[in-house]
Scaffold this motif. Structure first.
Motif, PDB file in Angstrom:
ATOM      1  N   ILE A 318       0.844  -1.202   0.000  1.00 54.92           N
ATOM      2  CA  ILE A 318       0.000   0.000   0.000  1.00 54.92           C
ATOM      3  C   ILE A 318       0.875   1.247   0.000  1.00 54.92           C
ATOM      4  CG2 ILE A 318      -1.656   1.337   1.340  1.00 54.92           C
ATOM      5  CD1 ILE A 318      -2.937  -1.025   0.032  1.00 54.92           C
ATOM      6  N   ALA A 319       1.910   1.254   0.852  1.00 50.62           N
ATOM      7  CA  ALA A 319       2.803   2.412   0.933  1.00 50.62           C
ATOM      8  C   ALA A 319       3.515   2.653  -0.397  1.00 50.62           C
ATOM      9  CB  ALA A 319       3.822   2.199   2.047  1.00 50.62           C
ATOM     10  N   MET A 320       3.986   1.581  -1.039  1.00 52.21           N
ATOM     11  CA  MET A 320       4.691   1.736  -2.314  1.00 52.21           C
ATOM     12  C   MET A 320       3.774   2.259  -3.405  1.00 52.21           C
ATOM     13  SD  MET A 320       7.077  -1.691  -2.376  1.00 52.21           S
ATOM     14  CE  MET A 320       8.215  -2.041  -1.023  1.00 52.21           C
ATOM     15  N   MET A 321       2.543   1.739  -3.471  1.00 57.05           N
ATOM     16  CA  MET A 321       1.608   2.222  -4.482  1.00 57.05           C
ATOM     17  C   MET A 321       1.246   3.680  -4.258  1.00 57.05           C
ATOM     18  SD  MET A 321      -0.977  -0.992  -5.302  1.00 57.05           S
ATOM     19  CE  MET A 321      -1.306  -1.453  -3.593  1.00 57.05           C
ATOM     20  N   LEU A 322       1.038   4.060  -2.978  1.00 53.91           N
ATOM     21  CA  LEU A 322       0.696   5.446  -2.668  1.00 53.91           C
ATOM     22  C   LEU A 322       1.853   6.389  -2.988  1.00 53.91           C
ATOM     23  CD1 LEU A 322      -1.255   7.509  -1.483  1.00 53.91           C
ATOM     24  CD2 LEU A 322      -0.390   6.945   0.790  1.00 53.91           C
TER      25      LEU A 322
END
Length: 363
Positions: A318-322
């Motif tokens: 989630i952090a990488m996509m955001l």
């Protein structure tokens, strides 16, 4: 078909086409040699990607960059979809989610950054349609917000029972948003998304005629699907031999192999100063995966999966996509690019890949 034959003879990389029959036949002859089949399938995708790239460019030259970018994104995502469907049937949900997250990040960072770098090395400064890039980045942010919600629900006490119904509802919302975005960009506000860069001058015979190009697209699409099935059947065992985690395999290897066709087309377009097409492929493909492919897999998991799949991703994904979405939004906000902008985007991708390699998520 003479123009196609001349194009094939001029491209040395198409000598790798020998690995296409080797991959398909090798699955029957050496079914236990997973590492060899894995390497064969990777090498087979490269020339198929080149053919798909040239055929799609030939069609895009007659449809415009907006529809051409959508066509590239759709056909390029076919490989990711086939790989994900095969893994879905096998119940390898971590690999499925890693390939989804990896495809979004790879298209947003690696493909976009590489296009800016390659284009910037040949042209001092390039321009692209700011409105189109902003809308695609906004769609990615919308999808990231939707993917964040199941992770928050899963961590809340007493709310885990609502995870699957929430994922199903979000999947339907995301598919609806994707359909409306197509209506907006290709119909009601088509003029807003016209190319900002210069028109490309085509040499005679550079692009294939429309009908042969469509035939090549159909044949190569089938071959990519066949090779992808061999790839996904061998990738798990090969990754164990190579000491790689399923998350890293899905996030990096599957995403790079699956987007090979789109990468080839985006890089080629950037080198020709058609950055609108490159940005449309990169961000459009990422948005299509987030808004259409991911929710479609949730719906299909009710039919072909051993159990329904949720949209809950591990926190790192989630952090990488955001962060990938925010980086793309910031660095495309000006509508201009130079080679160092591409370097910065590629550095973000390298940071993610290195972190996932050294600190994979727990199964």
């Amino acid at each position: 078909m003479g123009a196609i034959g001349q194009g094939l003879r001029r491209s040395p990389i198409l000598g790798l086409l020998i690995f296409v029959p080797l991959t398909i036949l090798g699955e029957r002859i050496w079914p236990e040699k997973h590492t060899l089949l894995f390497l064969f399938s990777v090498l087979a995708v490269v020339p198929l990607a080149a053919l798909l790239s040239h055929a799609t460019e030939s069609v895009a030259a007659r449809t415009g960059d907006a529809i051409g970018g959508l066509l590239n994104a759709t056909l390029g995502n076919l490989t990711e979809l086939v790989i994900a469907l095969t893994a879905l049937q096998a119940g390898q949900y971590l690999l499925v989610k890693a390939s989804i997250a990896g495809a979004i990040v790879t298209n947003t960072l690696f493909m976009l950054g590489g296009s800016f770098l390659i284009g910037g090395l040949r042209h001092h400064e390039q321009r692209f349609n700011q409105a189109s890039a902003r809308m695609q980045a906004s769609l990615l942010f919308l999808a990231t917000v939707a993917l964040l919600m199941p992770a928050l629900v899963a961590g809340a006490e007493g709310r885990s029972a609502m995870l699957q119904p929430l994922s199903l509802g979000l999947a339907l919302l995301l598919i609806s948003a994707y359909g409306l975005s197509m209506l907006f960009s290709l119909k009601t506000h088509k003029a807003v998304f016209a190319a900002a860069g210069p028109e490309e001058a085509h040499a005679p015979g550079e692009h294939w005629p429309l009908r042969p190009a469509l035939i090549v697209l159909a044949v190569v699409t089938v071959l990519v699907a066949l090779v992808s099935e061999v790839f996904v059947a061998s990738v798990q065992q090969a990754s164990d031999v190579l000491g790689l985690s399923p998350a890293f395999v899905g996030f990096v290897l599957v995403a790079l192999v699956g987007s090979a066709a789109e990468v080839a087309t985006a890089f080629s377009a950037a080198a020709k100063d058609r950055l609108d097409l490159s940005v449309g492929i990169a961000l459009g493909s990422a948005a299509q995966i987030a808004l259409f492919v991911a929710p479609l897999l949730v719906l299909l998991s009710y039919v072909i999966g051993p159990a329904p799949m949720s949209l809950e991703f591990w926190p790192g994904a989630i952090a990488m996509m955001l962060l990938a979405t925010l980086a793309a939004t910031m660095l495309t906000s000006g509508g201009r690019s130079a080679w160092f902008v591409g370097v910065m985007i590629l550095m973000v991708y390298a940071i993610f890949a290195m972190t996932l390699f050294m600190l994979p998520p727990k199964p």
